[in-house]
Scaffold this active site. Structure first.
Site, PDB file in Angstrom:
ATOM      1  CD1 TRP A   1       3.102   6.521  34.940  1.00  0.00           C
ATOM      2  CD2 TRP A   1       2.640   6.752  32.760  1.00  0.00           C
ATOM      3  NE1 TRP A   1       3.130   7.862  34.641  1.00  0.00           N
ATOM      4  CE2 TRP A   1       2.852   8.034  33.324  1.00  0.00           C
ATOM      5  CE3 TRP A   1       2.315   6.664  31.415  1.00  0.00           C
ATOM      6  CZ2 TRP A   1       2.765   9.212  32.565  1.00  0.00           C
ATOM      7  CZ3 TRP A   1       2.229   7.827  30.650  1.00  0.00           C
ATOM      8  CH2 TRP A   1       2.452   9.080  31.228  1.00  0.00           C
TER       9      TRP A   1
ATOM     10  CG  ASP B   1       6.920   1.806  30.795  1.00  0.00           C
ATOM     11  OD1 ASP B   1       8.066   2.299  30.738  1.00  0.00           O
ATOM     12  OD2 ASP B   1       5.886   2.499  30.870  1.00  0.00           O
TER      13      ASP B   1
ATOM     14  CE  LYS C   1       9.087   9.358  32.932  1.00  0.00           C
ATOM     15  NZ  LYS C   1       8.407  10.352  33.725  1.00  0.00           N
TER      16      LYS C   1
END
Lengths: 361, 361
Positions: free
Chosen positions: B102, B172, B196
């Site tokens: 990511w 993030d 999530k």
């Protein structure tokens, strides 16, 4: 309390059948033992749902094979900016047909990615009519022509889409997509925020001709390129899975209603009923729009005396008629009559309006 | 069927209490006679919901007053691009700490808006550890330093956030926000896709220091400027109202669980239980990550013999353990243990793993 008749301009009424199905399977979708919200978008269950929704939409709108269907995010507003990002090179022009609040906004948000030009406007008529096609000043070199097929605030709608020649026609159809059959082949790109005729907010449906996806006017991150979303089946990143699901249920519901021809007939009757009530009220209620341009989806109207607005709104709420307050830009009232608003709701509204007029004559 | 234990990496498990409440009020929210999905985002009912969700989030994370909280769309991926758009001028640099899939992606999507520079990376170690702070090569003139606090695929997590000096730290936190108390004041900007630890997909929560909103590095349409969203209370355009609603219910649920200190303790126990099972299996199960960098949220593991993957997945599904298949980048299995996954689910997983090892020893 009991379900009310919901005339909200958006987020707007959803089909009660769709809501009941979503409710019944909220904790266990399709025998998975999980909510549809809890499933990976890359798992076989959700992929099947996603593909079926696209198939149903293609069937409803008879989308030709050389168009891609995308399920995106950001609201139509983001795509006011992202469309020129994708379709126009620096310094290139695009023609905008300005017919109300939303086409104005589409024009403004297109900077700095295109030289937007007003090719036609009804601003001088306070957006109460549509600029006749003969008066449009189109540039054949434009990257695209942008049109807002229905203006939710001013209540004007293109019922027939004017011909614009070979320049791709880009249409914001947020508030009238799926309300009637459509000849998709006449458009280069159609986009729509879901929260009026498709589903909940946070989802945008786009239908785009493949040749437009080949344009690469500037370097862009993948996430802003429609071609990348198309190549990945709208799963370049995690989509709004709940929105996609509710949209899919809505497409099934539309098919069960008889498809878009049946919806068009129902929408015509709903709008006629309300306009007839307004026009037949001897000026008690007024809609300022040129009858040829009147929207079937959003009906703004004023009361002859602004002092009656508050009592009208209070009494309508007590009568189970929700969200009739007009947008501040035009004042008065507004009834939005999207697909999920049944004829019965409009009948209840019209009965209320007649009764109110008698009591406050 | 019965609800399963859901180890999906995202969209992921939601609290069953949250789902039951959403189900019970799906057709009539808060006595409005309409679904929360059918309400205007500008109406008093939804505004109250939206403000309460922000208050609860601020309370949970003790967000200082000089930070704005935004509810946006587009997924974290869009913000990989939109953050440099907002924070960096043409030609300016930014430092990226690359610790897995990511953060690699955040780096790539930042072009063409910033000169992204890898200030530290553990790629050479296949992302099985975190690059020690002492080895980071930070540029004090960088527009920001970007960090991915938890990598869902590689299963590495910063438990302690390294100091980066005066350059704003952009993080993030999609996959570990709200999993433990956080010192927000150490960050310039925190962002997280909701799917999530917050709610359904299609929503991004951002916490941003006000001084960063004052940066105007390039001309942008309003819709891409965080400052405009902040000025409009995240209602510059129609937000994802359903996502905001479920997030709000989740924040209430987290408060009822005892807040983030309680969640941190629960998450610690869940992760310890699973890692102990893996490490105590004599090599039957393996997790390659440096113990100091192991994620509490995502636990990738392999079986000693890849031929056992298929039987493991089939048997786990039959046992009501869902979505254990690992990401193709690392193979094997992955169990995601976000807030809404209870200890009981991890106990069931560990019991299954021990049993499977005995039967397939």
């Amino acid at each position: 309390m009991a379900r009310v008749w919901n005339f909200s301009a958006g987020p707007a009424a959803l089909s009660e059948e769709v809501l009941r199905q979503a409710q019944s399977e909220l904790l266990d979708w399709n025998g998975t033992g999980a909510s549809v919200m809890e499933l990976s978008h890359r798992g076989r269950h959700f992929i099947a749902l996603a593909e079926e929704a696209e198939r149903d939409l293609r069937e409803l709108l008879a989308v030709p094979a050389h168009y891609k269907v995308l399920f995106l995010q950001g609201g139509a507003t983001q795509h006011f900016a992202q469309i020129p990002m994708n379709l126009a090179a620096d310094g290139q022009g695009a023609d905008y047909i300005v017919t109300g609040h939303w086409s104005e906004k589409a024009l403004k948000e297109s900077a700095p990615y295109v030289k937007a030009r007003v090719a036609a406007s009804s601003a001088a008529q306070q957006y109460t009519r549509l600029p006749p096609r003969a008066e449009w000043d189109l540039d054949p070199r434009a990257a695209y022509v942008h049109l807002t097929t229905n203006e939710t605030i001013h209540g004007v709608e293109f019922r027939d889409i004017p011909d614009v020649g070979d320049v791709p026609l880009v249409a914001d159809m947020s508030s009238d997509i799926l309300s009637a059959p459509l000849d998709v082949g006449r458009f280069g790109l159609i986009y729509a925020g879901a929260q009026k005729n498709i589903g909940p907010s946070g989802l945008v449906v786009m239908i785009v001709r493949e040749d437009l996806l080949a344009r690469r006017p500037r370097p862009l991150p993948k996430i802003f390129r429609y071609a990348e979303h198309a190549a990945q089946g709208s799963m370049l990143n995690t989509p709004n899975t709940w929105g996609w699901y509710i949209a899919g249920l809505t497409f099934k519901w539309l098919k069960a209603q008889g498809g878009l021809a049946a919806m068009a007939e129902r929408n015509r009757r709903k709008a006629e009923l309300l306009y007839a009530c307004i026009d037949g009220s001897g000026g008690y209620y007024r809609n300022p729009v040129d009858p040829a341009a009147r929207s079937r989806m959003n009906v703004p109207f004023t009361l002859h005396d602004g002092a009656l607005d508050k009592p009208f709104l209070e009494a309508s709420e007590r009568a189970g008629l929700m969200a009739l307050k007009g947008h501040k830009a035009v004042g008065g009232m507004r009834a939005s009559l999207y697909n999920a608003v049944p004829l019965q709701a409009v009948e209840a509204l019209v009965a209320f309006m007649r009764d109110f007029m008698q009591r406050h004559g």
